[in-house]
Structure formats: C-alpha cells, structure tokens
Design an enzyme around this catalytic site. Structure first.
Site, short mmCIF file in Angstrom:
data_model
loop_
_atom_site.label_atom_id
_atom_site.label_comp_id
_atom_site.label_asym_id
_atom_site.label_seq_id
_atom_site.Cartn_x
_atom_site.Cartn_y
_atom_site.Cartn_z
N LYS A 183 -10.22 13.95 1.65
CA LYS A 183 -10.62 14.00 3.06
C LYS A 183 -9.85 12.95 3.85
O LYS A 183 -10.02 11.76 3.64
CB LYS A 183 -12.12 13.74 3.23
CG LYS A 183 -12.57 14.11 4.65
CD LYS A 183 -13.90 13.51 5.04
CE LYS A 183 -13.81 12.15 5.63
NZ LYS A 183 -13.02 12.01 6.86
N GLU A 258 -10.82 0.32 -1.95
CA GLU A 258 -9.74 -0.51 -1.39
C GLU A 258 -10.14 -0.80 0.04
O GLU A 258 -10.05 0.07 0.91
CB GLU A 258 -8.42 0.28 -1.39
CG GLU A 258 -7.85 0.56 -2.76
CD GLU A 258 -7.14 -0.64 -3.35
OE1 GLU A 258 -6.86 -1.61 -2.61
OE2 GLU A 258 -6.87 -0.62 -4.56
N CYS A 293 -4.33 -3.28 6.15
CA CYS A 293 -5.34 -4.09 5.45
C CYS A 293 -4.78 -5.42 4.95
O CYS A 293 -5.48 -6.40 4.88
CB CYS A 293 -5.87 -3.29 4.28
SG CYS A 293 -4.55 -2.71 3.20
N GLU A 394 -12.77 -9.31 9.96
CA GLU A 394 -11.58 -8.47 10.12
C GLU A 394 -11.61 -7.75 11.48
O GLU A 394 -12.59 -7.10 11.81
CB GLU A 394 -11.50 -7.43 9.00
CG GLU A 394 -10.22 -6.60 9.07
CD GLU A 394 -10.21 -5.39 8.14
OE1 GLU A 394 -11.22 -4.66 8.10
OE2 GLU A 394 -9.19 -5.17 7.48
P1 NAD Z 1 -13.62 3.67 7.75
O1 NAD Z 1 -14.36 3.00 6.65
O2 NAD Z 1 -14.26 3.76 9.07
O3 NAD Z 1 -13.28 5.19 7.34
C1 NAD Z 1 -12.49 5.51 6.23
C2 NAD Z 1 -12.80 6.91 5.76
O4 NAD Z 1 -14.15 6.97 5.31
C3 NAD Z 1 -12.66 7.99 6.83
O5 NAD Z 1 -12.04 9.13 6.25
C4 NAD Z 1 -14.11 8.29 7.19
O6 NAD Z 1 -14.30 9.61 7.67
C5 NAD Z 1 -14.81 8.11 5.86
N1 NAD Z 1 -16.24 7.82 5.93
C6 NAD Z 1 -16.92 7.18 6.90
N2 NAD Z 1 -18.22 7.09 6.59
C7 NAD Z 1 -18.38 7.69 5.39
C8 NAD Z 1 -19.50 7.91 4.53
N3 NAD Z 1 -20.72 7.50 4.85
N4 NAD Z 1 -19.29 8.54 3.35
C9 NAD Z 1 -18.05 8.95 3.00
N5 NAD Z 1 -16.96 8.78 3.77
C10 NAD Z 1 -17.12 8.15 4.95
O7 NAD Z 1 -12.21 2.96 7.82
P2 NAD Z 1 -11.04 3.17 8.90
O8 NAD Z 1 -11.50 2.63 10.20
O9 NAD Z 1 -10.54 4.57 8.82
O10 NAD Z 1 -9.91 2.23 8.26
C11 NAD Z 1 -9.83 0.86 8.51
C12 NAD Z 1 -10.31 0.06 7.32
O11 NAD Z 1 -9.62 0.45 6.14
C13 NAD Z 1 -10.01 -1.42 7.50
O12 NAD Z 1 -11.12 -2.17 7.11
C14 NAD Z 1 -8.84 -1.65 6.56
O13 NAD Z 1 -8.69 -2.97 6.12
C15 NAD Z 1 -9.16 -0.71 5.44
N6 NAD Z 1 -7.97 -0.38 4.64
C16 NAD Z 1 -7.87 -0.89 3.38
C17 NAD Z 1 -6.73 -0.65 2.60
C18 NAD Z 1 -6.57 -1.20 1.21
O14 NAD Z 1 -5.67 -0.76 0.48
N7 NAD Z 1 -7.36 -2.17 0.79
C19 NAD Z 1 -5.70 0.14 3.13
C20 NAD Z 1 -5.84 0.64 4.42
C21 NAD Z 1 -6.99 0.38 5.17
#
Ligand code: NAD
Length: 490
Positions: A183, A258, A293, A394
């Site tokens: 997804k 992650e 990230c 963050e």
């Molecule tokens: P987010 O957590 O809002 O969403 C990520 C994904 O999770 C989306 O596809 C969303 O639809 C889904 N999601 C949301 N709620 C959910 C639930 N209850 N159950 C299942 N899926 C759900 O994150 P974002 O705003 O898209 O991304 C930013 C974050 O991602 C930042 O905190 C960043 O640091 C982190 N990030 C981490 C890495 C890494 O490798 N550590 C890489 C990229 C981004």
C-alpha cells in the site's frame, strides 16, 4: 491527465490498483484525489481500496505464492531483473509523475528510480544466500536448518520516496519466495499505479498486488489480516506504534518498522569546514524539503567554530532557490501535503516561542508563484537548547536546529537524549575521536565525515523509537523467511 493549473501533463491516464494480475477499480468504486503540492490543484484520482479489496488481494497473493516459491532462485531473480529493466525503460514517465505528485525537485528525484533499479538488481542475485546451517548437535545424526517464506507479506510505505520504496522493497520479499500486498501513501499514490501497470506486464498474476487507499482502512486491513504474519512498515513513530498494537490484537506477527529520526551531526573544531558546511545542508536534506528520515536536523557546532560555521551556513541556505519542482535549477520544492505543511509551520512557531533564534527562512517565499501551494523557505534556528520542543521532535520539514557545544560528554548525552536513534554524523580529522564518538551515538547508521548516503548491501535501520529490523542489506531478505530445524536420526 491535464493539470489545468500548471499546464503540466501527467503521463498517466487512469490510475488503477493491481489485484491478481488485473488492473482494477476498488470494489466500492470510490476514488480519492491526489493534490499537486505546488498549486493545491487536484491532479487526478486513484481507487480508494478498502478492507474488501485487501481480502481480494490476499486471496490472489495466496493462490500465487506456492507457484512463485517453487521457482528456483535463478528464475525468481530473472523476474526481478525484468521488473528492474521495465522500471528503467519507464524512468522518465515515472519521474515526471513523481515530481508533480510529491513536489520533490526533478534534479534530486532522478536518483530514485535508479536506486530502485539497483536494489532490485542487488536482491535478484541473492537467492542462493537463503540458506540454513548444519549443526553437530548429536554425533552421527544430521541437524539442519532451512529457511521458508512466510507466504503473503504486507508492505506499507510513506510519501517521501514513493516509487523508490514501492519498487525496491518488493525485491527482498519476492526473492525469499513470498508474494506481496503493498500500500503506497495516500499523499503521493500516482507512481504506484505505474508500478502496478509494470508488475501486471512482467510478473505472474498475484505475485505483487498494489492497493491504493488510506491508512486507517486499507493499511489497517493489511495489518489486521489474520493470515498476513509478516508486515513491514516505513513511516512515522505514532503510526508504527499503532501498527504494532493492531497487529498484536489479531495474531502473533513479525512487524518491522522503519520510523522517524531527529538525527545529530556533531562538528569538532578541527573538521574540514570546506566540506562540513555544505554537508550540514545536504545532511538536512533541504533538497527534499527536509522530508527524509535520515536528515541530520540537529547540528552541534563546537564553540570555537560556531560563529564562522553558522555565518557560512546561513549564507548558503539563504541562497537556495525555492521553485517549481520540475525546473532543473530549483533547489527546493513545496512540502508534500497540507497536513505536513501545517506541521512544519507549527514547529516554526514553536521554535520561536521556545526562544530559538531564527536566522534563515521561517516564512512563505515571496512572489506570485508561491501564493498557492505548500511553500516554505529553508529555515535555520540557532542557539538551540535541549529543553526546547523543536530540539526533540521530528519536524520532517526543512527546519534545521543548531546547537553550540564545548564538552564532548555533554554533547553526546544531548545527541542521545531524544526518543529517536536512526542516523548520526561525526565530523573531525581525528580518526580516533571520530570512531569513539560514532560508537557512543545511539543510532543505527553513522557517517564519519559524511552525511545522507546509503551504501549498497549495508543494512539501514533505527535504534530506540526509530524502529526495529534492518533493510537494504541481506538481513532484509532473510527477515522475510522463517527458520525451521530438521533433525535426521541416522
Ligand atoms: P505515516 O506514518 O503518516 O504514513 C505512512 C503509511 O502508513 C501511509 O501509507 C499511511 O497510509 C499508512 N498508515 C497510516 N495509518 C495507518 C494505520 N493505522 N495502519 C496501517 N497503515 C497506516 O508517515 P508519512 O507521513 O507518510 O511519512 C513520514 C514518516 O516516515 C516520517 O516520520 C519519516 O521519518 C518516516 N520515514 C522513515 C524512513 C526509514 O527508513 N526509517 C524512511 C522514510 C520515511
């Protein structure tokens, strides 16, 4: 699709999901809009996948999995290389879609399809490493371990590198003999629909299934599906924690996370300033609007170099060109989406309230081009102290916090005082001090005299609330297998 507001043509007509080898609408027929962050105009719509669609995808993936696992590693590897080749052929189409949909600048974004291609190629050659051990547990008998795929695995990805994550992360799960339900983020879902078209063409039906939709429904349905034991997530800490909770309510699952970071870059007085100043800017990922990230968003400068470093840094940050992400000379585009934009504005006001000294940016750029859209100047706060909220949380936006230090023990203590532990950077010419400091920073990925880069076959992942599990190296592929012990009494 025509983007009326900008006159830009999106090279994708009718984005669909992929289930069982077919490009399909959602079962409900509902679709949702993706918004151009540069203009706030609607770019087009994608299907809004539901729990029913996830259930359909599961059936298709489960039906395809035994046949996929029965292929030899060489045959699965050949499919992965076909996928990589097809992505490469469509790189320009994906790039334009991705730049318009995410707001990331074209110059930077160009690397993302290439990164996906090289990761798929890397994993395509690793199949024969899915091996077990023999252990001399008793004399004369044979005790061995074998690794088996989980079956159907779920992958949920964030908005910041949509195609890179969506495509590259298929590699290790597929190579290990699993089929996948993936997804993408609802914030930038368009490139995943191109990936769906490509997978429909080059992979056997059901091996990859792509469900566009919202986290609270489609994402949650993947996490809660009782038969999907292995779930891999990239995203924020609160969502990662929610996913662990939801998964645990349904079954015992292997969930890897992650998550975010508030990563330190510590600059010693003897560092090579010619390199360290631009590195502080690159490490902050201003070029991704800070939406990466691994960004080193906390910069710790030794007192002896604080003023001169800061002056040079601020001059360079102020010279960055914010502009149309499709323009080759833009250094920074808009923030990806409205919610993220509001979060960035919130943290800028929090930084001011808490007494940070705003030395660059902090506001919307001037000019007609910036009247609509999620624009913000690259922003630097100086004289930060560890008690401030901006120093701890963050932002995931282009906001750099700068601290002054003169006591190494204390700066390491502060570097390690946040809830995260994803990356860190140490800048000094003293190799002993560098390595000693690298050991003391409680993060999963440390650069010495470097920032930002990920290296082939090197595992990436976080300590503490930055996550659990490792990706990008062989560990990621093995994490998609379960080990079985077999004892042969001879
Ligand atoms: P987010 O957590 O809002 O969403 C990520 C994904 O999770 C989306 O596809 C969303 O639809 C889904 N999601 C949301 N709620 C959910 C639930 N209850 N159950 C299942 N899926 C759900 O994150 P974002 O705003 O898209 O991304 C930013 C974050 O991602 C930042 O905190 C960043 O640091 C982190 N990030 C981490 C890495 C890494 O490798 N550590 C890489 C990229 C981004």
């Amino acid at each position: 699709m025509d983007d009326q507001a900008t006159g830009r043509n999106l090279p994708i007509d009718n984005p669909l999901m992929l289930i069982g080898g077919e490009l399909v609408e959602s079962e409900s027929g509902r679709r949702f809009a993706s918004i151009d962050p540069a203009t706030e105009e609607e770019l087009g719509t994608v299907p809004e996948g539901s729990a029913k669609d996830v259930a359909r995808a599961y059936e298709a993936a489960a039906a395809a999995q035994p046949g996929w696992a029965a292929l030899s590693p060489a045959e699965r590897g050949a499919y992965l290389r076909k996928l990589a080749d097809a992505l490469h052929e469509q790189a320009e189409r994906i790039l334009i879609t991705e730049v318009i949909d995410t707001g990331n600048t074209i110059a930077k974004m160009r690397g993302d399809v290439g990164a996906a291609v090289s990761q798929l190629t890397y994993f395509s050659g690793l199949g024969y490493e899915i091996k077990g051990d023999t252990v001399p547990a008793t004399p004369g008998n044979l005790h061995m371990t074998v690794r088996e795929p989980y079956g159907v695995v779920g992958r949920i990805i964030p908005f910041n590198h949509p195609i890179m994550f969506a495509a590259a992360k298929l590699g290790p799960a597929l190579m290990a003999g699993n089929t996948v339900i993936e997804k993408p983020s609802e914030q930038s879902p368009l490139s995943a629909s191109i990936l769906a078209e490509i997978c429909a063409e080059v992979l056997p039906a059901g091996v990859v299934n792509i469900i566009t939709g919202f986290g609270r429904e489609a994402g949650d349905a993947i996490v809660r599906h009782p038969k999907i034991k292995r779930v891999a997530f990239i995203g924020s800490v609160p969502t990662g924690m929610a996913i662990q909770r939801s998964a645990a309510e349904v079954a015992v699952k292997n969930v890897t996370l992650e998550l975010g970071g508030k990563n330190p870059m510590i600059v010693f007085p003897d560092a090579d300033m010619e390199k360290a100043v631009p590195a502080a800017i690159n490490g902050m990922n201003f070029a991704w609007q800070g939406q990466s990230c691994g960004s080193t968003s906390r910069l710790f400068l030794h007192a002896d170099i604080y003023d001169s470093f800061l002056e040079d840094l601020v001059g360079r940050v102020k010279a960055m060109k914010v502009g149309d992400p499709l323009a080759e000379d833009s250094d920074m585009g808009p923030i990806n989406n409205k919610g993220q934009y509001e979060k960035v504005l919130h943290y800028i006001s929090v930084g001011k309230e808490d007494g940070g000294r705003l030395v660059a940016g902090g506001k919307r750029p001037k000019g007609k081009a910036f009247e609509k859209g999620f624009w913000i100047e690259p922003t630097v706060f100086a004289d930060m102290t560890p008690d401030m909220r901006l120093a701890n949380e963050e932002v995931f936006g282009p906001v750099l916090s700068v601290f002054k230090w003169d006591d190494l023990d204390r700066v390491i203590e502060i570097a390690n005082s946040v809830e995260y532990g994803l990356t860190g950077a140490v800048w000094t010419r003293d190799i002993s001090a560098a390595i000693a400091t690298a050991h003391r920073i409680a993060s999963g990925y440390i650069w010495v005299n470097g920032v930002g880069a990920h290296y082939p076959a090197m595992s990436f992942g976080g300590f503490r609330n930055s996550g659990t599990g490792r990706e990008e190296g062989i560990d990621e592929m093995l994490s998609y297998t379960e080990e079985k012990a077999i004892h042969v009494m001879l």
